[in-house]
Design an enzyme around this catalytic site. Structure first.
Site, short mmCIF file in Angstrom:
data_model
loop_
_atom_site.label_atom_id
_atom_site.label_comp_id
_atom_site.label_asym_id
_atom_site.label_seq_id
_atom_site.Cartn_x
_atom_site.Cartn_y
_atom_site.Cartn_z
N HIS A 23 0.88 -1.17 0.00
CA HIS A 23 0.00 0.00 0.00
C HIS A 23 0.91 1.22 0.00
O HIS A 23 1.61 1.49 0.96
CB HIS A 23 -0.88 -0.05 1.25
CG HIS A 23 -2.08 0.83 1.17
ND1 HIS A 23 -3.11 0.62 0.29
CD2 HIS A 23 -2.43 1.94 1.89
CE1 HIS A 23 -4.03 1.55 0.46
NE2 HIS A 23 -3.64 2.37 1.42
N LYS A 168 -10.14 6.47 -3.48
CA LYS A 168 -9.13 7.47 -3.15
C LYS A 168 -7.81 7.00 -3.74
O LYS A 168 -7.45 5.83 -3.57
CB LYS A 168 -9.07 7.58 -1.63
CG LYS A 168 -7.93 8.37 -1.05
CD LYS A 168 -8.30 8.81 0.36
CE LYS A 168 -7.14 8.70 1.32
NZ LYS A 168 -7.44 9.25 2.66
N LYS A 170 -3.72 7.48 -3.98
CA LYS A 170 -2.58 8.03 -3.24
C LYS A 170 -1.54 8.47 -4.25
O LYS A 170 -0.95 7.63 -4.95
CB LYS A 170 -2.00 6.94 -2.34
CG LYS A 170 -2.92 6.54 -1.21
CD LYS A 170 -2.95 7.65 -0.20
CE LYS A 170 -3.43 7.17 1.15
NZ LYS A 170 -3.48 8.29 2.10
N ASP A 199 -5.32 11.76 -2.53
CA ASP A 199 -4.67 12.14 -1.26
C ASP A 199 -3.19 12.32 -1.53
O ASP A 199 -2.50 11.39 -1.95
CB ASP A 199 -4.89 11.03 -0.22
CG ASP A 199 -4.45 11.46 1.18
OD1 ASP A 199 -3.91 12.59 1.32
OD2 ASP A 199 -4.66 10.68 2.13
N GLU A 225 -7.11 15.83 -1.05
CA GLU A 225 -6.83 15.72 0.39
C GLU A 225 -5.39 16.13 0.68
O GLU A 225 -4.45 15.65 0.05
CB GLU A 225 -7.08 14.26 0.80
CG GLU A 225 -6.87 13.99 2.28
CD GLU A 225 -7.30 12.57 2.68
OE1 GLU A 225 -8.12 11.95 1.94
OE2 GLU A 225 -6.83 12.08 3.71
N ASP A 250 -6.34 16.87 6.33
CA ASP A 250 -6.15 15.61 7.05
C ASP A 250 -5.03 15.77 8.08
O ASP A 250 -5.29 16.11 9.24
CB ASP A 250 -5.87 14.46 6.06
CG ASP A 250 -5.73 13.11 6.76
OD1 ASP A 250 -6.06 13.03 7.95
OD2 ASP A 250 -5.27 12.14 6.14
N LYS A 274 -10.44 11.69 12.32
CA LYS A 274 -9.81 10.41 12.67
C LYS A 274 -9.74 10.33 14.18
O LYS A 274 -9.24 11.28 14.82
CB LYS A 274 -8.39 10.30 12.09
CG LYS A 274 -8.35 10.18 10.58
CD LYS A 274 -6.92 10.01 10.06
CE LYS A 274 -6.91 9.97 8.54
NZ LYS A 274 -5.55 9.99 7.98
N GLU A 328 -13.71 6.20 5.01
CA GLU A 328 -12.73 5.30 4.37
C GLU A 328 -12.36 4.22 5.39
O GLU A 328 -11.19 3.87 5.53
CB GLU A 328 -11.50 6.09 3.93
CG GLU A 328 -10.86 6.88 5.06
CD GLU A 328 -9.63 7.69 4.67
OE1 GLU A 328 -9.36 7.87 3.48
OE2 GLU A 328 -8.92 8.13 5.60
C1 MUC Z 1 -4.48 9.02 5.04
O1 MUC Z 1 -3.63 9.87 4.92
O2 MUC Z 1 -5.62 9.36 4.79
C2 MUC Z 1 -6.20 6.50 4.84
C3 MUC Z 1 -6.48 5.68 3.80
C4 MUC Z 1 -5.28 5.27 3.25
O3 MUC Z 1 -5.11 4.55 2.29
O4 MUC Z 1 -4.26 5.83 3.95
C5 MUC Z 1 -4.78 6.47 5.07
C6 MUC Z 1 -4.08 7.66 5.55
MG MG Z 2 -5.02 11.40 4.21
#
Ligand code: MUC
Ligand code: MG
Length: 374
Positions: A23, A168, A170, A199, A225, A250, A274, A328
């Site tokens: 991941h 989402k 990354k 994000d 994000e 975040d 969170k 999420e």
């Molecule tokens: C984040 O920064 O949001 C949340 C979902 C994911 O894949 O990583 C986290 C951390």
């Molecule tokens: Mg995040």
């Protein structure tokens, strides 16, 4: 008068679990996840369960699994042992007066006390928090394999199984043009069947983010994000004023007071809640109240906790008036093993909120023993 019910002992375990695939986040690639599981035993025989979990050791936040465990064992436990287990306000006031920061550890402790109180009262945690207004929360999935084709296949499977329809992505670690092409290809493949968000995990400069926000909007992305450093509040506020698509804060939110400052500065029209960042399921609702008062939309975020932290978050998020951007809370689905006797129920794009007392879960002792670090 009968004897008060007191907190008797704490037990913390570091649990290392494999993930279904790597991941990839901007600051770290996960090849497994490490949970800190906490049990608080009370004098009435009730055991409260909590979880305090972060991402990538010290790569994401200022607490690591090891520091969480040692700080709970060394500092939180002695403060709370002997205290009234039924008075959460008094217990957490004691914590707040004796301990600075450490919101991840605090969240695990607050969760365990809530679980114990729910079991004691015969009420699910959502009801201890005032009552649920939804039975399930919709859950986004993060596509982060690092490969466009693999991410599209994964999204198609999730849509087919009716597990997720918000995705989402990354990005931020690599070349910006390549990142945007990756996102655009995924959105094009999924079309109107799914929403796509990105994000950046703080990886961009303001200059990069200004042009990237336009290109992401053209690609059909619905929100960005945490594009900038969590310290760059002024930059976020400027970007927010110009970006054609909304920003979400975040990492910038590291406490309840942070959320007030960020709301005042207008850094983003959406907040990622969170439990770990603000210090627990009750604490996160204080951030939610600040956001609600400021007209800021809410998103139920995750630190990729296992099932305990995920269900604790779900109980809290189920009590919110509005949760426009959904959640999420997919952490357990990223792991190959669950440490619960019965895994959380994901159905029809949602995570269902347990209806039995406390968090509504039971630890699988054998699996816990197998994966607990010695
Ligand atoms: C984040 O920064 O949001 C949340 C979902 C994911 O894949 O990583 C986290 C951390
Ligand atoms: Mg995040």
């Amino acid at each position: 008068m009968s004897a008060p019910i007191t907190i008797q002992s704490f037990e913390t375990l570091i649990v290392d679990l494999p993930t279904i695939r790597p991941h990839k986040l901007a600051m770290h690639t996960m090849h497994g996840q490490t949970l800190v599981i906490l049990r608080i035993r009370c004098s009435d025989g009730i055991v409260g369960i909590g979880e305090a979990t972060t991402i990538g050791g010290l790569a994401y936040a200022g607490e690591s699994p090891e520091s969480i465990k040692i700080n709970i064992d060394t500092w939180f436990a002695p403060l709370l042992i002997g205290q009234d287990a039924t008075n959460l306000n008094a217990a957490m006031q004691r914590v707040d007066r004796g301990i600075r920061g450490n919101t991840f550890a605090r969240s695990g402790v607050e969760t365990a006390l809530l679980d114990a109180q729910g079991k004691r009262l015969g009420l699910p945690v959502a009801e201890v928090l005032g009552g649920r207004v939804r039975d399930g929360v919709e859950v986004a999935w993060t596509l982060a394999s690092g490969d466009t084709g693999r991410d599209i296949d994964e999204a198609e499977q999730m849509l087919d199984r009716r597990r997720h329809r918000h995705f989402k992505l990354k990005i931020g670690a690599g070349d910006v043009a390549r990142d945007i092409a990756h996102v655009a290809a995924i959105k094009k493949a999924l079309g109107e069947r799914a929403s796509v968000r990105v994000d950046i995990n703080q990886a961009w400069s303001e200059a990069v983010a200004i042009s990237a926000s336009r290109r992401l909007a053209e690609a059909g992305v619905e929100l960005i994000e945490q594009p900038l450093s969590r310290f760059d509040r002024a930059g976020m506020a400027r970007l927010n004023a110009h970006s054609p698509i909304p920003l979400m804060a975040d990492e910038a939110i590291e406490s309840v007071p942070d959320s007030f400052a960020l709301a005042q500065l207008g850094v983003a029209p959406i907040f990622a809640l969170k439990i770990a960042k603000t210090g627990g399921p009750r604490a996160v609702l204080r951030t939610a109240a600040i956001a609600e008062a400021a007209g800021i939309g809410l998103y139920g975020g995750t630190m990729l906790e296992g099932s305990v932290g995920t269900l604790a978050s779900a109980h809290a998020f189920a009590t919110l008036d509005k949760l426009e951007w959904h959640t999420e809370l997919f952490g357990p689905l990223l792991l190959t093993e669950d440490i619960l006797v019965e895994a959380p129920l994901y159905r029809d794009f949602q995570l269902m909120i347990p209806t039995t007392p406390g968090l509504g879960l039971e630890l699988d002792e054998q699996r816990l023993a197998r994966f607990a670090r010695r």
